[in-house]
Structures are given as C-alpha cells and as structure tokens.
Scaffold this motif. Structure first.
Motif, PDB file in Angstrom:
ATOM      1  N   PRO A  32       0.809  -1.259  -0.105  1.00 57.47           N
ATOM      2  CA  PRO A  32      -0.026   0.278  -0.026  1.00 57.47           C
ATOM      3  C   PRO A  32       0.690   1.296   0.082  1.00 57.47           C
ATOM      4  O   PRO A  32       1.963   1.213   0.361  1.00 57.47           O
ATOM      5  N   PRO A  33       0.401   2.417  -0.240  1.00 57.05           N
ATOM      6  CA  PRO A  33       0.973   3.561  -0.381  1.00 57.05           C
ATOM      7  C   PRO A  33       1.434   3.861   1.282  1.00 57.05           C
ATOM      8  O   PRO A  33       0.837   3.483   1.979  1.00 57.05           O
ATOM      9  N   ASP A  34       2.620   4.596   1.094  1.00 57.27           N
ATOM     10  CA  ASP A  34       3.133   5.135   2.507  1.00 57.27           C
ATOM     11  C   ASP A  34       3.430   6.770   2.366  1.00 57.27           C
ATOM     12  O   ASP A  34       4.302   6.966   1.422  1.00 57.27           O
ATOM     13  N   THR A  84     -12.654   9.587  -0.983  1.00 57.53           N
ATOM     14  CA  THR A  84     -13.112  10.327  -0.002  1.00 57.53           C
ATOM     15  C   THR A  84     -12.172  10.323   1.328  1.00 57.53           C
ATOM     16  O   THR A  84     -12.377  11.089   2.206  1.00 57.53           O
ATOM     17  N   HIS A  85     -11.001   9.655   1.280  1.00 57.10           N
ATOM     18  CA  HIS A  85     -10.174   9.634   2.358  1.00 57.10           C
ATOM     19  C   HIS A  85      -8.702   9.755   1.827  1.00 57.10           C
ATOM     20  O   HIS A  85      -8.238   9.453   0.756  1.00 57.10           O
ATOM     21  N   GLN A  86      -7.767  10.251   2.868  1.00 53.50           N
ATOM     22  CA  GLN A  86      -6.662  10.587   2.146  1.00 53.50           C
ATOM     23  C   GLN A  86      -5.825   8.952   1.865  1.00 53.50           C
ATOM     24  O   GLN A  86      -5.035   9.025   0.925  1.00 53.50           O
ATOM     25  N   ARG A  87      -5.942   7.957   2.603  1.00 51.67           N
ATOM     26  CA  ARG A  87      -5.588   6.621   1.969  1.00 51.67           C
ATOM     27  C   ARG A  87      -6.035   6.296   0.589  1.00 51.67           C
ATOM     28  O   ARG A  87      -5.230   5.749  -0.052  1.00 51.67           O
ATOM     29  N   THR A  88      -7.094   6.610   0.408  1.00 56.13           N
ATOM     30  CA  THR A  88      -7.655   6.262  -1.183  1.00 56.13           C
ATOM     31  C   THR A  88      -7.214   7.386  -2.058  1.00 56.13           C
ATOM     32  O   THR A  88      -6.900   7.000  -3.467  1.00 56.13           O
ATOM     33  N   ARG A  89      -6.940   8.692  -1.771  1.00 56.95           N
ATOM     34  CA  ARG A  89      -6.237   9.639  -2.706  1.00 56.95           C
ATOM     35  C   ARG A  89      -4.897   9.173  -2.778  1.00 56.95           C
ATOM     36  O   ARG A  89      -4.449   9.234  -3.878  1.00 56.95           O
ATOM     37  N   ASP A  90      -4.198   8.587  -1.871  1.00 55.67           N
ATOM     38  CA  ASP A  90      -2.931   8.129  -2.052  1.00 55.67           C
ATOM     39  C   ASP A  90      -2.906   6.677  -3.026  1.00 55.67           C
ATOM     40  O   ASP A  90      -2.183   6.735  -3.913  1.00 55.67           O
ATOM     41  N   ARG A  91      -4.059   5.807  -2.999  1.00 53.80           N
ATOM     42  CA  ARG A  91      -4.239   4.857  -3.786  1.00 53.80           C
ATOM     43  C   ARG A  91      -4.368   5.413  -5.334  1.00 53.80           C
ATOM     44  O   ARG A  91      -3.610   5.142  -6.430  1.00 53.80           O
ATOM     45  N   VAL A  92      -5.102   6.478  -5.711  1.00 55.50           N
ATOM     46  CA  VAL A  92      -5.252   6.769  -6.884  1.00 55.50           C
ATOM     47  C   VAL A  92      -4.031   7.735  -7.505  1.00 55.50           C
ATOM     48  O   VAL A  92      -3.539   7.317  -8.498  1.00 55.50           O
ATOM     49  N   ALA A  93      -3.178   8.166  -6.581  1.00 57.06           N
ATOM     50  CA  ALA A  93      -2.089   8.763  -7.085  1.00 57.06           C
ATOM     51  C   ALA A  93      -0.934   7.647  -7.163  1.00 57.06           C
ATOM     52  O   ALA A  93      -0.057   7.620  -8.345  1.00 57.06           O
ATOM     53  N   ALA A  94      -0.829   6.515  -6.651  1.00 54.96           N
ATOM     54  CA  ALA A  94      -0.070   5.428  -6.859  1.00 54.96           C
ATOM     55  C   ALA A  94      -0.328   4.835  -8.243  1.00 54.96           C
ATOM     56  O   ALA A  94       0.314   4.331  -8.798  1.00 54.96           O
ATOM     57  N   GLU A  95      -1.749   4.665  -8.424  1.00 60.16           N
ATOM     58  CA  GLU A  95      -2.333   3.946  -9.650  1.00 60.16           C
ATOM     59  C   GLU A  95      -1.643   4.839 -10.913  1.00 60.16           C
ATOM     60  O   GLU A  95      -1.256   4.329 -11.728  1.00 60.16           O
ATOM     61  N   GLU A  96      -1.831   6.175 -10.810  1.00 61.59           N
ATOM     62  CA  GLU A  96      -1.590   7.089 -11.867  1.00 61.59           C
ATOM     63  C   GLU A  96      -0.003   6.900 -12.041  1.00 61.59           C
ATOM     64  O   GLU A  96       0.602   7.248 -13.030  1.00 61.59           O
ATOM     65  N   ALA A  97       0.672   6.903 -10.870  1.00 57.11           N
ATOM     66  CA  ALA A  97       2.244   6.850 -10.883  1.00 57.11           C
ATOM     67  C   ALA A  97       2.710   5.682 -11.682  1.00 57.11           C
ATOM     68  O   ALA A  97       3.628   5.676 -12.673  1.00 57.11           O
ATOM     69  N   TRP A  98       2.049   4.466 -11.314  1.00 59.10           N
ATOM     70  CA  TRP A  98       2.324   3.114 -12.318  1.00 59.10           C
ATOM     71  C   TRP A  98       2.001   3.286 -13.563  1.00 59.10           C
ATOM     72  O   TRP A  98       2.844   2.890 -14.494  1.00 59.10           O
ATOM     73  N   LEU A  99       0.869   3.782 -13.789  1.00 64.66           N
ATOM     74  CA  LEU A  99       0.645   3.825 -15.069  1.00 64.66           C
ATOM     75  C   LEU A  99       1.494   4.628 -16.043  1.00 64.66           C
ATOM     76  O   LEU A  99       1.581   4.440 -17.203  1.00 64.66           O
TER      77      LEU A  99
END
Length: 218
Positions: free
Chosen positions: A8-10, A58-73
C-alpha cells in the motif's frame, strides 16, 4: 518477466516505485500489476459503477491509492511496459473469512439500511492475475470483484447457518462498536461491476457470490 505490487502507499507515495522506479524501467519485466482497491471510487450512493466511473476518493488513504495508480500507469506509458491496475473489493479466503470472526467471537451483524459491499475470493484474484499475464494490455484498469454486492449482515447470517455457529444479534450501525477505519468503510456504498475481467480476460469466477465462497470454505 513480471512484477506484482501489493504494497500500500506510504506517506503519499508508492514505496516500491519510490525505491525501484529506475531499476524497473531498465529491467526486463514486460508485465507489471498493481493491486489497488475499489475504495478509489468513494461513495456512489449505492449506484452501479464500472471502470469508466471516475475515481472519487473520500479519504487520504484512497487519494494516495489514486496517486499510486497514476504513477504506475505513467511509468508504463513512459517505458512501454504493460502496466495493469487491479481494483480489488473485500478480500476473503482461507484464514480470513466470516467463519473465523464467528469462531473468535469478533463477528458483528451490523445493520445499516441500504448498505452493500462487494467481495472477492483470493483464488479468483489469482485467476484474474494469471489471465492478465496471458493477455497483457498496457494501461488497463480492472475491477476484481464478485457478482453480488450484498449487505454484510446477510453474509454473517449465512456463514453462521452453514457452520452451525451462534448468530450474533443485530446491531444498529449508529450504536455499533467500530474502529474509525471500519466505520469509514460504511460511509461508502456502491455496487461494482466486473464485466471487463469476464469479457476481456475470459475470467470465470469460481466463487461468483459469497454463498459459493463460504460453502467452499466451510
């Protein structure tokens, strides 16, 4: 040949990408899979959604997930490597299921009218990943989830009946004893479609609903 990322993102970034982006870009892997979460869709008011639905975390943890997805893509687009994102619903399987919670006395039959969750058996996650390895598509995003979003109290009741275990009393969500993390999950309500893994990857779920999954585990 392949890299599967389940970390998971950190602190706002993806640890694997942060540490190894250059090595991955220069390396031989032709397939990269990033395990994300359907939590990136946020609250959809119980509506049906699919991969075309924009993320609305809606939460920081899922905003971090979106950022991680975008970075990998973005790494995939930059290097030409086939990067795929897999958005998982609630994972269950051996050692992590409603029976375990019932036996440990930790199960709660929490009732919040209209609330549903999707789930996915760990074996069906593995099947989906194997299918993607055979059919890589750069930039693909897949919802990895079962066919039937269901109220959590129904799953608990079905498991208790299957295993002959005592059924916990119904508890109103507003008065339930929940951690802040668990309570936050109930703030998001959606029904997630899995059509893409079936039609594009040819996945046939071994456990299309919680009923088959729990019967297989009992």
């Amino acid at each position: 040949d392949a890299i599967l990322v389940s970390i998971p993102p950190d602190s706002g970034h993806d640890p694997a990408l942060h540490a190894f982006a250059d090595a991955i870009a220069a390396g031989p892997a032709h397939w990269i899979g990033y395990l994300s979460t359907i939590g990136v869709y946020g609250d959809q008011g119980g509506a049906w959604i699919d991969e075309a639905t924009p993320p609305a975390p809606t939460h920081q943890r899922t905003r971090d997930r979106v950022a991680a997805e975008e970075a990998w893509l973005a790494l995939g687009a930059r290097t030409g490597k086939a990067v795929q994102v897999f958005r998982l619903s609630g994972i269950y399987g051996p050692g992590r299921n409603a029976f375990e919670k019932l036996r440990q006395g930790k199960a709660q039959r929490i009732v919040k009218p209209g609330q549903v969750f999707n789930r996915i058996h760990v074996d069906d996650i593995a099947t989906t990943l194997a299918a993607s390895l055979d059919r890589p598509r750069p930039g693909a995003v897949y919802n990895v989830t079962d066919d039937e979003p269901a109220p959590p109290q129904d799953v608990t009741a079905f498991a208790a009946d299957l295993a002959g275990l005592p059924l916990p009393p119904a508890v109103d969500f507003d008065t339930a004893s929940l951690s802040p993390m668990a309570r936050s999950f109930y703030g998001e309500n959606k029904r997630v479609r899995n059509r893409l893994i079936r039609e594009e990857l040819g996945v046939a779920l071994a456990y299309p609903t919680y009923r088959e999954g729990l019967r297989g585990l009992v």
